[in-house]
Design a protein around this motif. Sequence first.
Motif, PDB file in Angstrom:
ATOM      1  N   MET A 124       0.823  -1.212   0.000  1.00 33.43           N
ATOM      2  CA  MET A 124       0.000   0.000   0.000  1.00 33.43           C
ATOM      3  C   MET A 124       0.861   1.268   0.000  1.00 33.43           C
ATOM      4  SD  MET A 124      -3.140  -0.271  -0.369  1.00 33.43           S
ATOM      5  CE  MET A 124      -4.518  -1.385  -0.272  1.00 33.43           C
ATOM      6  N   VAL A 125       1.911   1.256   0.804  1.00 32.87           N
ATOM      7  CA  VAL A 125       2.821   2.414   0.837  1.00 32.87           C
ATOM      8  C   VAL A 125       3.424   2.637  -0.542  1.00 32.87           C
ATOM      9  CG1 VAL A 125       5.018   3.259   1.746  1.00 32.87           C
ATOM     10  CG2 VAL A 125       3.342   2.268   3.299  1.00 32.87           C
ATOM     11  N   GLY A 126       3.795   1.564  -1.207  1.00 30.03           N
ATOM     12  CA  GLY A 126       4.370   1.684  -2.543  1.00 30.03           C
ATOM     13  C   GLY A 126       3.400   2.274  -3.541  1.00 30.03           C
ATOM     14  N   ILE A 127       2.157   1.810  -3.541  1.00 29.41           N
ATOM     15  CA  ILE A 127       1.170   2.308  -4.502  1.00 29.41           C
ATOM     16  C   ILE A 127       0.835   3.772  -4.241  1.00 29.41           C
ATOM     17  CG2 ILE A 127      -1.221   2.078  -5.300  1.00 29.41           C
ATOM     18  CD1 ILE A 127      -1.005  -0.901  -4.886  1.00 29.41           C
ATOM     19  N   VAL A 128       0.653   4.137  -2.970  1.00 34.55           N
ATOM     20  CA  VAL A 128       0.323   5.535  -2.636  1.00 34.55           C
ATOM     21  C   VAL A 128       1.504   6.449  -2.959  1.00 34.55           C
ATOM     22  CG1 VAL A 128      -0.248   7.108  -0.759  1.00 34.55           C
ATOM     23  CG2 VAL A 128      -1.384   4.890  -0.900  1.00 34.55           C
ATOM     24  N   THR A 129       2.724   6.011  -2.635  1.00 34.87           N
ATOM     25  CA  THR A 129       3.915   6.801  -2.963  1.00 34.87           C
ATOM     26  C   THR A 129       4.024   7.031  -4.467  1.00 34.87           C
ATOM     27  OG1 THR A 129       5.092   5.903  -1.039  1.00 34.87           O
ATOM     28  CG2 THR A 129       6.436   6.908  -2.772  1.00 34.87           C
ATOM     29  N   ALA A 130       3.662   6.020  -5.236  1.00 30.26           N
ATOM     30  CA  ALA A 130       3.724   6.132  -6.695  1.00 30.26           C
ATOM     31  C   ALA A 130       2.887   7.290  -7.207  1.00 30.26           C
ATOM     32  CB  ALA A 130       3.254   4.824  -7.332  1.00 30.26           C
ATOM     33  N   GLN A 131       1.725   7.504  -6.594  1.00 31.65           N
ATOM     34  CA  GLN A 131       0.850   8.581  -7.067  1.00 31.65           C
ATOM     35  C   GLN A 131       1.478   9.953  -6.821  1.00 31.65           C
ATOM     36  OE1 GLN A 131      -1.366   7.161  -8.872  1.00 31.65           O
ATOM     37  NE2 GLN A 131      -0.703   5.226  -7.934  1.00 31.65           N
ATOM     38  N   GLY A 132       2.252  10.067  -5.738  1.00 36.66           N
ATOM     39  CA  GLY A 132       2.950  11.329  -5.491  1.00 36.66           C
ATOM     40  C   GLY A 132       4.071  11.565  -6.488  1.00 36.66           C
ATOM     41  N   LEU A 133       4.787  10.500  -6.858  1.00 37.71           N
ATOM     42  CA  LEU A 133       5.900  10.646  -7.791  1.00 37.71           C
ATOM     43  C   LEU A 133       5.431  11.011  -9.190  1.00 37.71           C
ATOM     44  CD1 LEU A 133       8.210   7.657  -6.768  1.00 37.71           C
ATOM     45  CD2 LEU A 133       8.536  10.085  -6.286  1.00 37.71           C
ATOM     46  N   VAL A 134       4.225  10.618  -9.545  1.00 40.64           N
ATOM     47  CA  VAL A 134       3.695  10.931 -10.878  1.00 40.64           C
ATOM     48  C   VAL A 134       3.610  12.439 -11.093  1.00 40.64           C
ATOM     49  CG1 VAL A 134       1.609  10.806 -12.300  1.00 40.64           C
ATOM     50  CG2 VAL A 134       2.452   8.762 -11.182  1.00 40.64           C
ATOM     51  N   THR A 135       3.456  13.197 -10.028  1.00 44.11           N
ATOM     52  CA  THR A 135       3.283  14.646 -10.160  1.00 44.11           C
ATOM     53  C   THR A 135       4.602  15.382 -10.369  1.00 44.11           C
ATOM     54  OG1 THR A 135       3.482  15.055  -7.761  1.00 44.11           O
ATOM     55  CG2 THR A 135       1.299  14.509  -8.606  1.00 44.11           C
ATOM     56  N   LEU A 136       5.745  14.714 -10.185  1.00 43.54           N
ATOM     57  CA  LEU A 136       7.029  15.419 -10.203  1.00 43.54           C
ATOM     58  C   LEU A 136       7.513  15.791 -11.604  1.00 43.54           C
ATOM     59  CD1 LEU A 136       8.936  13.502  -7.374  1.00 43.54           C
ATOM     60  CD2 LEU A 136       7.687  15.664  -7.230  1.00 43.54           C
ATOM     61  N   PRO A 137       7.622  14.828 -12.546  1.00 45.56           N
ATOM     62  CA  PRO A 137       8.147  15.194 -13.871  1.00 45.56           C
ATOM     63  C   PRO A 137       7.058  15.697 -14.810  1.00 45.56           C
ATOM     64  CG  PRO A 137       7.881  12.827 -13.742  1.00 45.56           C
ATOM     65  CD  PRO A 137       7.432  13.374 -12.417  1.00 45.56           C
ATOM     66  N   ASP A 138       7.499  16.253 -15.932  1.00 47.14           N
ATOM     67  CA  ASP A 138       6.571  16.666 -16.989  1.00 47.14           C
ATOM     68  C   ASP A 138       5.991  15.399 -17.632  1.00 47.14           C
ATOM     69  OD1 ASP A 138       5.240  17.607 -19.180  1.00 47.14           O
ATOM     70  OD2 ASP A 138       6.966  18.589 -20.115  1.00 47.14           O
ATOM     71  N   PRO A 139       4.661  15.210 -17.592  1.00 50.93           N
ATOM     72  CA  PRO A 139       4.075  13.981 -18.126  1.00 50.93           C
ATOM     73  C   PRO A 139       4.274  13.788 -19.620  1.00 50.93           C
ATOM     74  CG  PRO A 139       2.358  15.586 -17.577  1.00 50.93           C
ATOM     75  CD  PRO A 139       3.641  16.116 -17.023  1.00 50.93           C
ATOM     76  N   SER A 140       4.665  14.836 -20.328  1.00 52.14           N
ATOM     77  CA  SER A 140       4.863  14.707 -21.772  1.00 52.14           C
ATOM     78  C   SER A 140       6.258  14.207 -22.125  1.00 52.14           C
ATOM     79  CB  SER A 140       4.622  16.058 -22.463  1.00 52.14           C
ATOM     80  OG  SER A 140       5.582  17.015 -22.028  1.00 52.14           O
ATOM     81  N   GLY A 141       7.159  14.130 -21.130  1.00 54.59           N
ATOM     82  CA  GLY A 141       8.522  13.700 -21.401  1.00 54.59           C
ATOM     83  C   GLY A 141       8.749  12.232 -21.095  1.00 54.59           C
ATOM     84  N   PHE A 142      10.031  11.837 -21.083  1.00 53.22           N
ATOM     85  CA  PHE A 142      10.402  10.449 -20.842  1.00 53.22           C
ATOM     86  C   PHE A 142      10.617  10.151 -19.364  1.00 53.22           C
ATOM     87  CE2 PHE A 142      10.848  10.292 -25.298  1.00 53.22           C
ATOM     88  CZ  PHE A 142      11.022   8.976 -25.694  1.00 53.22           C
ATOM     89  N   LEU A 143      10.853  11.196 -18.553  1.00 51.75           N
ATOM     90  CA  LEU A 143      11.224  10.983 -17.159  1.00 51.75           C
ATOM     91  C   LEU A 143      10.150  10.230 -16.383  1.00 51.75           C
ATOM     92  CD1 LEU A 143      13.443  11.492 -15.108  1.00 51.75           C
ATOM     93  CD2 LEU A 143      12.371  13.692 -14.548  1.00 51.75           C
ATOM     94  N   LEU A 144       8.897  10.441 -16.752  1.00 51.30           N
ATOM     95  CA  LEU A 144       7.784   9.772 -16.077  1.00 51.30           C
ATOM     96  C   LEU A 144       7.892   8.248 -16.217  1.00 51.30           C
ATOM     97  CD1 LEU A 144       5.156  10.495 -14.539  1.00 51.30           C
ATOM     98  CD2 LEU A 144       3.939  10.332 -16.704  1.00 51.30           C
ATOM     99  N   PHE A 145       8.543   7.772 -17.274  1.00 48.27           N
ATOM    100  CA  PHE A 145       8.723   6.346 -17.485  1.00 48.27           C
ATOM    101  C   PHE A 145      10.088   5.870 -16.996  1.00 48.27           C
ATOM    102  CE2 PHE A 145       5.541   7.746 -20.452  1.00 48.27           C
ATOM    103  CZ  PHE A 145       4.615   6.721 -20.471  1.00 48.27           C
ATOM    104  N   ILE A 146      11.067   6.766 -17.001  1.00 44.38           N
ATOM    105  CA  ILE A 146      12.411   6.396 -16.548  1.00 44.38           C
ATOM    106  C   ILE A 146      12.429   6.134 -15.044  1.00 44.38           C
ATOM    107  CG2 ILE A 146      14.769   7.242 -16.244  1.00 44.38           C
ATOM    108  CD1 ILE A 146      14.446   8.723 -18.909  1.00 44.38           C
TER     109      ILE A 146
END
Length: 423
Positions: A140-162
Motif C-alpha cells: 500500500m505504501v508503494g502504490i500511494v507513494t507512486a501517485q505522489g511521484l507521478v506529479t514530479l516530472p513533466d508527463p509529456s517527457g520520458f522521465l515519467l517512465f524512466i
Amino acid sequence: MVEFFKSAWALLLGMMLLMVGNGMQGTMLGIRGEAAGFSTFEMSMVMSAYFVGFLGGSQLAPDMIRRVGHVRVFAALASFISAVLILYPAFEHSIVWIIGRVMIGFCFSGVYVTAESWLNNAATNDTRGKALSVYMMVQMVGIVTAQGLVTLPDPSGFLLFIIPSVLVSISFAPILLSISPTPAFETTKPMSLRELLGNSPLGVTGMFLMGGVFSAQFGMSAIYATRVGLSVGELSLFIASFYIGATVCQYPLGWISDRMDRRILIMVGSFIGALGAVLGLFAGDNYSMLLLSAFAIGGFSNPLYSLLIAHTNDFLEYEDMAAASGGLVFVNGVGAIAGPLIIGGAMDRIGPQGFFIYLIVLLAVLSAYAGYRTTRRSAPPVEETGSYTAVMPTASPVAVEVAQEVAIETALEEEQEAESVAN
C-alpha cells in the motif's frame, strides 16, 4: 518478529520499490494515453491486458520457479519489467502498449509469486500473520507513494517512465544480494470451480465481481480522471484515495467480521461502497466530494477481497482451504480482465460517468446477492468460524495460500485454547 525483519528487510524494501513502479505505470499510461489521443476503448484494452498477463503469470510462474529457481526467475522478470517501462514512450501505439501490458502483468505476477514464497519461508508459524500484514502495508505504501511521484516530472517527457524503470531495476538488487536462502517451492493443487461454487456460491460470485471492481480502481480510474479534466496533481490524489481508504478500513472491518455473520458485513460493506460510487457520480466539479467517493469505494470494496476468502473458509474443512485459494484467485482474475473492457464500453456510450455507474452496478449486485444468500442457509456459529486475514487483490495465489495457512493456524490455536479452558 525481529528475526523476521533481519531476514526479510531486503525483500520488503525491494517489494516496496516494485509496487512504486507498478503503481506509477498504470497512472502514467492513463495520462499519456489521453495526450496521445487514444480512444477510451483502446485504453480499456491496454488496462485489461495487464490482468490477462497477471492471470497467465500466476498459472505459469510456479513451473518456471521449479525449473530454474527463484533467483533466476526474479531477476529475469524484473529485468523485462524495467525494459518495457522504457519502451512505452518510445512506441506510443495502442497495440504496442497492449503487448507491453500483457508482458508486465505476466512479469509482475511471477515476481509476486517468487517474493511471496520467499516471505513465507522467512516467517515462522508465530510470525506468519504479522509478516503478511507488514507485506500488505508495504504494498500500500508503494502504490500511494507512486501517485505522489507521478506529479514530479513533466508527463509529456520520458522521465515519467524512466523513474519507475530505475526503481524496478534497483528493487531486485537488495533481494538478490541478500544472504537469505531460497526456499523450496510448493503449491497446492487447486479445488475445481464446480466444487468451490458448491461450497460457497457467494465466495465465488463475489470474487468475480471484486475482480471487476479492483481493476476499475487500479486501471480505469486514471482514464476517468483524464476524461473529466483533472490535473496531474488532482488525478494522483484521487487514485491514492482509493488505497488510503483500503488501508484505513482493512483492519476495522476484519475485526468486525470475526464477530458476526460475514454475509451481512459483505452486504453492508458493498452497499456503502455503492453509495460512495453514487457520491462520485453526482460530485460534478466538487473535487472534495470526488475524493470522499474514492475513499469510500476503496475503503469498503478492497477489504471485501479478504472477507470473501474468510467467508468461503467458513464452509470448508481445514484441509480444503489452501486448495480453494487458487480457484478464488483465478475467478478474481477473470473478473479483472473483463472489468476495464466493460467500463471502456460504458464510458464510450455515456461518457466518463460510466466509470461510477459500473461500480454502482457491481457493488449493488454483490450487496443484493449477499443479502439473498443469508436466506438460503444458516450462518455457522461465530465461535466456529475462521479468523479474518488481510490480503490485497494485488497478491498472487502464493500470498492468498499463506493467508489461508495463517487462518488455519489461528483457528487451531483458538480451538486448543477453548479445550484447555473447558478442561
